[in-house]
Write a protein that holds these residues in place. Structure first.
Motif, PDB file in Angstrom:
ATOM      1  N   TRP A  41      -3.677 -10.075  15.909  1.00 34.60           N
ATOM      2  CA  TRP A  41      -2.836  -9.082  15.243  1.00 34.60           C
ATOM      3  C   TRP A  41      -3.660  -8.212  14.299  1.00 34.60           C
ATOM      4  N   ILE A  42      -4.520  -8.823  13.486  1.00 29.79           N
ATOM      5  CA  ILE A  42      -5.274  -8.035  12.504  1.00 29.79           C
ATOM      6  C   ILE A  42      -6.304  -7.155  13.197  1.00 29.79           C
ATOM      7  N   ASN A  44      -6.091  -5.770  16.143  1.00 28.15           N
ATOM      8  CA  ASN A  44      -5.346  -4.650  16.706  1.00 28.15           C
ATOM      9  C   ASN A  44      -4.919  -3.691  15.596  1.00 28.15           C
ATOM     10  N   SER A  45      -4.432  -4.231  14.494  1.00 28.49           N
ATOM     11  CA  SER A  45      -3.980  -3.391  13.384  1.00 28.49           C
ATOM     12  C   SER A  45      -5.122  -2.576  12.797  1.00 28.49           C
ATOM     13  N   GLU A  48      -5.982   0.305  14.858  1.00 25.90           N
ATOM     14  CA  GLU A  48      -4.997   1.382  14.768  1.00 25.90           C
ATOM     15  C   GLU A  48      -5.036   2.138  13.438  1.00 25.90           C
ATOM     16  N   PHE A  49      -5.419   1.475  12.325  1.00 28.36           N
ATOM     17  CA  PHE A  49      -5.369   2.189  11.043  1.00 28.36           C
ATOM     18  C   PHE A  49      -6.711   2.671  10.524  1.00 28.36           C
ATOM     19  N   GLY A  59      -0.632   3.971  12.542  1.00 32.29           N
ATOM     20  CA  GLY A  59      -1.067   2.574  12.513  1.00 32.29           C
ATOM     21  C   GLY A  59      -1.078   2.026  11.099  1.00 32.29           C
ATOM     22  N   ARG A  62       2.437   1.130  10.131  1.00 32.89           N
ATOM     23  CA  ARG A  62       2.892  -0.093  10.823  1.00 32.89           C
ATOM     24  C   ARG A  62       2.264  -1.343  10.215  1.00 32.89           C
ATOM     25  N   ALA A  63       1.012  -1.256   9.784  1.00 32.71           N
ATOM     26  CA  ALA A  63       0.276  -2.442   9.355  1.00 32.71           C
ATOM     27  C   ALA A  63       0.529  -2.840   7.906  1.00 32.71           C
ATOM     28  N   ILE A 149      -1.120 -11.533   5.065  1.00 28.04           N
ATOM     29  CA  ILE A 149      -0.116 -11.000   5.973  1.00 28.04           C
ATOM     30  C   ILE A 149       1.172 -11.785   5.757  1.00 28.04           C
ATOM     31  N   SER A 156       8.728  -8.396  11.606  1.00 25.34           N
ATOM     32  CA  SER A 156       7.419  -7.772  11.777  1.00 25.34           C
ATOM     33  C   SER A 156       6.432  -8.404  10.806  1.00 25.34           C
ATOM     34  N   LYS A 158       3.296  -7.607   8.129  1.00 23.94           N
ATOM     35  CA  LYS A 158       2.758  -6.531   7.293  1.00 23.94           C
ATOM     36  C   LYS A 158       1.676  -7.103   6.388  1.00 23.94           C
TER      37      LYS A 158
END
Length: 172
Positions: A41-42, A44-45, A48-49, A59, A62-63, A149, A156, A158
């Motif tokens: 998850w991290i 991918n996050s 994206e950010f 991203g 979302r994160a 997280i 979700s 975060k």
């Protein structure tokens, strides 16, 4: 000292329990697998950010939790100020590296919370590219991050705490 009866305790726990909704997917009972899920998850996050693509801000939103507490090197940030800093980094990175900037991970550790899909993550990695797009002018930097997280009411995940250090800014 009077002990609460089981029924009274259950009612008390229901009223004062965590903010996580009861219908969220349970944490993987295998701690190693749950840690691996956090790592996936991290990673991918972060991909994206990190402010290298034009859609990095989507991203980011979302994160990160809007209640984020963060540091980037010696600076302290909230959700809004870290987002602003990343917004300032984006055009500088795009211009300096002419679209060649990328990143990767050397190591990642995911330590899951006992009760939900959240947890702590630790990352070390690298980032860099070709200055001016020139293949003979490469620059790579080291990076390390720590994040907390939390699972949200909508199930979700975060990032609520983010600590990042990078030596990317040490070049002109």
């Amino acid at each position: 000292m009077r002990l609460l009866r089981p029924i009274a305790f259950a009612a008390f726990a229901a009223l004062t329990g965590s903010a996580v909704a009861a219908n969220c997917e349970p944490r993987n009972p295998d701690g190693v697998a749950a840690g691996d899920e956090l790592i996936a998850w991290i990673k991918n996050s972060v991909h994206e950010f990190i402010p290298i693509e034009d859609d990095w801000s989507e991203g980011f939103d979302r994160a990160f939790s809007t209640s984020l507490v963060a540091t980037f090197n010696a600076t302290k940030h909230s959700f809004d100020t870290l987002r602003g800093a990343f917004g300032a980094f984006h055009p500088r990175i795009v211009e300096r590296y002419a679209g060649t900037f990328t990143h990767g991970c050397f190591s990642a550790i995911g330590v899951p919370h006992a009760t939900n899909r959240g947890g702590n993550v630790y990352l070390t990695g690298w980032e860099g590219g070709y200055i001016g797009g020139e293949v003979n002018n490469v620059y790579n930097a080291s990076q390390g991050s720590f994040g907390v997280i939390e699972e949200q009411e909508d199930c979700s995940l975060k990032i609520v705490e983010w600590r990042e250090s990078s030596n990317l800014a040490t070049t002109g």
